[in-house]
Design an enzyme around this catalytic site. Structure first.
Site, PDB file in Angstrom:
ATOM      1  N   TYR A   1       0.404 -77.406  28.161  1.00 39.08           N
ATOM      2  CA  TYR A   1      -0.325 -78.244  29.054  1.00 39.08           C
ATOM      3  C   TYR A   1      -1.562 -78.608  29.325  1.00 39.08           C
ATOM      4  O   TYR A   1      -2.243 -79.775  29.778  1.00 39.08           O
ATOM      5  CB  TYR A   1       0.707 -77.888  30.580  1.00 39.08           C
ATOM      6  CG  TYR A   1       1.625 -78.399  30.587  1.00 39.08           C
ATOM      7  CD1 TYR A   1       2.534 -79.887  31.180  1.00 39.08           C
ATOM      8  CD2 TYR A   1       2.652 -78.202  29.976  1.00 39.08           C
ATOM      9  CE1 TYR A   1       3.581 -79.798  31.901  1.00 39.08           C
ATOM     10  CE2 TYR A   1       3.925 -78.345  29.741  1.00 39.08           C
ATOM     11  CZ  TYR A   1       4.097 -79.386  30.371  1.00 39.08           C
ATOM     12  OH  TYR A   1       5.453 -79.818  31.235  1.00 39.08           O
TER      13      TYR A   1
ATOM     14  N   LYS B   1       7.878 -65.375  26.959  1.00 34.54           N
ATOM     15  CA  LYS B   1       8.382 -65.558  25.490  1.00 34.54           C
ATOM     16  C   LYS B   1       7.555 -64.750  24.474  1.00 34.54           C
ATOM     17  O   LYS B   1       7.333 -64.369  23.417  1.00 34.54           O
ATOM     18  CB  LYS B   1       8.301 -66.577  25.248  1.00 34.54           C
ATOM     19  CG  LYS B   1       9.539 -66.756  23.783  1.00 34.54           C
ATOM     20  CD  LYS B   1      10.897 -66.390  24.104  1.00 34.54           C
ATOM     21  CE  LYS B   1      11.861 -66.779  22.954  1.00 34.54           C
ATOM     22  NZ  LYS B   1      13.337 -66.495  23.050  1.00 34.54           N
TER      23      LYS B   1
ATOM     24  N   ASP C   1       7.745 -75.087  33.712  1.00 34.05           N
ATOM     25  CA  ASP C   1       8.586 -76.192  33.822  1.00 34.05           C
ATOM     26  C   ASP C   1      10.111 -76.093  33.565  1.00 34.05           C
ATOM     27  O   ASP C   1      10.655 -76.680  34.443  1.00 34.05           O
ATOM     28  CB  ASP C   1       8.075 -77.801  32.895  1.00 34.05           C
ATOM     29  CG  ASP C   1       7.856 -78.246  33.120  1.00 34.05           C
ATOM     30  OD1 ASP C   1       8.136 -78.624  34.331  1.00 34.05           O
ATOM     31  OD2 ASP C   1       7.181 -80.155  32.273  1.00 34.05           O
TER      32      ASP C   1
ATOM     33  N   ASP D   1      14.855 -67.190  27.930  1.00 39.33           N
ATOM     34  CA  ASP D   1      16.184 -67.545  28.022  1.00 39.33           C
ATOM     35  C   ASP D   1      17.368 -66.136  28.802  1.00 39.33           C
ATOM     36  O   ASP D   1      18.350 -66.787  29.080  1.00 39.33           O
ATOM     37  CB  ASP D   1      16.185 -67.674  26.555  1.00 39.33           C
ATOM     38  CG  ASP D   1      15.940 -66.278  25.067  1.00 39.33           C
ATOM     39  OD1 ASP D   1      14.836 -66.051  26.025  1.00 39.33           O
ATOM     40  OD2 ASP D   1      16.712 -65.628  25.131  1.00 39.33           O
TER      41      ASP D   1
END
Length: 420
Positions: free
Chosen positions: A149, A219, A309, A285
């Site tokens: 972003y 991640k 997000d 995930d």
């Protein structure tokens, strides 16, 4: 007499009659703003018997601003948020075809609102796609200023794109761009400073509210030097700045290695019994799966911008959808904060008096909490909860409830005021 909110010694100084700037918002802003303001004002009046009152100051942004001034974000609007510290906004149109990428991102970047705060709680009676939505009680701390972003992107075919690729391939020896001739390039900055201030705010929030855990979602198994570093920096900060107040998962792993799993579990159990907060982590995930299957295991979530997000909307869906998901953008170091409806402008239903004002309404309750008017904030949430339990709701909920009374936006607001 109305006055400005100020910030000193790390705390907001809030007068009895603060001026709070607001952007009504585009699209359904015309419906949900007056409905929400009515409830906030009634809750403040009931809580403080006329001794406190907000003076709402209208400012322009978005489509309304562009029509009137030719600018999507007039300088006067940005200055108002700087002058008055705390504000709130309805949904804003994202300009098409150049200019500001996103007005929401512009506000976050310019005011350095590094925390996107998204509480996710269930209201009894709200239609949900999961079996036990009442177990969902989380608060997301999404980093707001870095990651993808930051907007550092170069479109394929441009000279800037070619310069970046030439540097990566020729200077840095990068060989993993699969289709270099047609690849656009994005850069993902993740800093130690940015990571630390986010995790610090998340841990402090958990400590202040006696919440059980903070989970660092990342991640890092793939992006080892950005998201992996975020996780490592978060643990390091927890262990140094909050020593004696937290128990971290690396500590458990160290004890397990030295003394065995049973001993590690006993030490952790004792630490949590003393009121220490558990600091743990989860790969993004896996978190999305576990948040569905084991919602009760999570409390405060600290994560990077893009993960946040996805996670915010996914968790919101579990408790009724983004239509009632509140949000705030905060800099805990300067006091700046802008609370917001988290959904879009929904132009197709604008002006039809059918939109659910819940997201903006609950964001206003967050604002009241932030300025220390918690009694009024609690009244807003309780009254909205009663309206939902009584099945007097807007059409988005009524269509999934047996025996519901469908109300318009204004009428739903009136019902909430009645429940006060």
């Amino acid at each position: 007499m109305s006055q400005k909110i100020t910030f000193s010694n790390g705390k907001l100084q809030v007068p009895s009659n603060p001026v709070i700037p607001y952007i009504q918002g585009d699209g359904i802003g015309v419906d949900i703003w007056p409905a929400s303001q009515q409830v906030w004002d009634a809750a403040v009046e009931k809580a403080y018997k006329g001794e406190r009152k907000i003076e709402w100051k209208a400012v322009l942004a978005g489509e309304a601003a562009f029509i009137k001034t030719g600018e999507w974000m007039p300088a006067e609007t940005m200055q108002a948020f700087k002058d008055y510290l705390v504000g709130i906004k309805g949904p804003l149109t994202t300009p098409v075809g150049g200019g500001i990428r996103s007005l929401n991102v512009a506000l976050r970047q310019d005011l350095d609102l590094f925390v996107c705060l998204r509480p996710v709680n269930y209201f009894e009676g709200v239609p949900s796609p999961i079996k036990k939505p009442e177990l969902v009680d989380m608060c997301i701390f999404r980093e707001n200023t870095e990651d993808i972003y930051a907007g550092i992107e170069y479109m394929t075919g441009t000279p800037e794109n070619q310069k970046v690729k030439d540097f990566l391939i020729n200077e840095m020896g990068v060989k993993k761009i699969r289709f270099p001739e047609s690849s656009s390039i994005g850069i993902k900055p993740v800093s130690k400073d940015g990571s630390e201030r986010l995790v610090r705010a998340a841990i402090q929030y958990a400590l202040d509210r006696k919440l059980p855990s903070v989970t660092l979602v990342h991640k890092g198994n793939i992006m080892k030097f950005t998201e992996g570093a975020f996780k490592n920096w978060g643990y390091e900060l927890a262990e140094t700045e909050f020593a004696g107040k937290v128990f971290t998962w690396p500590t458990w792993e160290k004890i397990k290695k030295e003394k065995g799993e049973e001993a590690a579990n006993e030490v952790m159990k004792a630490a949590l019994a003393e009121g220490k907060i558990l600091i743990k982590d989860s790969i993004a995930d896996a978190f999305l799966q576990d948040s569905l299957l084991h919602s009760e295991q999570f409390s405060v979530i600290a994560t990077l911008n893009l993960n946040g997000d996805y996670i915010s909307d996914a968790l919101a869906a579990m408790v009724g959808g983004i239509g009632i998901a509140p949000g705030g953008n905060i800099n805990y170091n300067t006091g700046y904060a802008i609370f917001e409806a988290t959904h879009g402008t929904a132009p197709k239903i604008a002006g039809k008096n059918i939109a659910n004002p819940g997201s903006l309404l609950l964001s206003g309750a967050m604002l009241l909490d932030y300025i220390g008017w918690t009694e009024a904030a609690d009244l807003v949430r309780e009254a909205m909860g009663k309206a939902i339990i009584h099945k007097t709701v807007t059409q988005d909920f009524a269509q999934f409830m047996d025996g519901a009374t469908e109300l318009g936006t204004k009428e739903f607001s009136n019902e909430i005021v009645k429940q006060l």
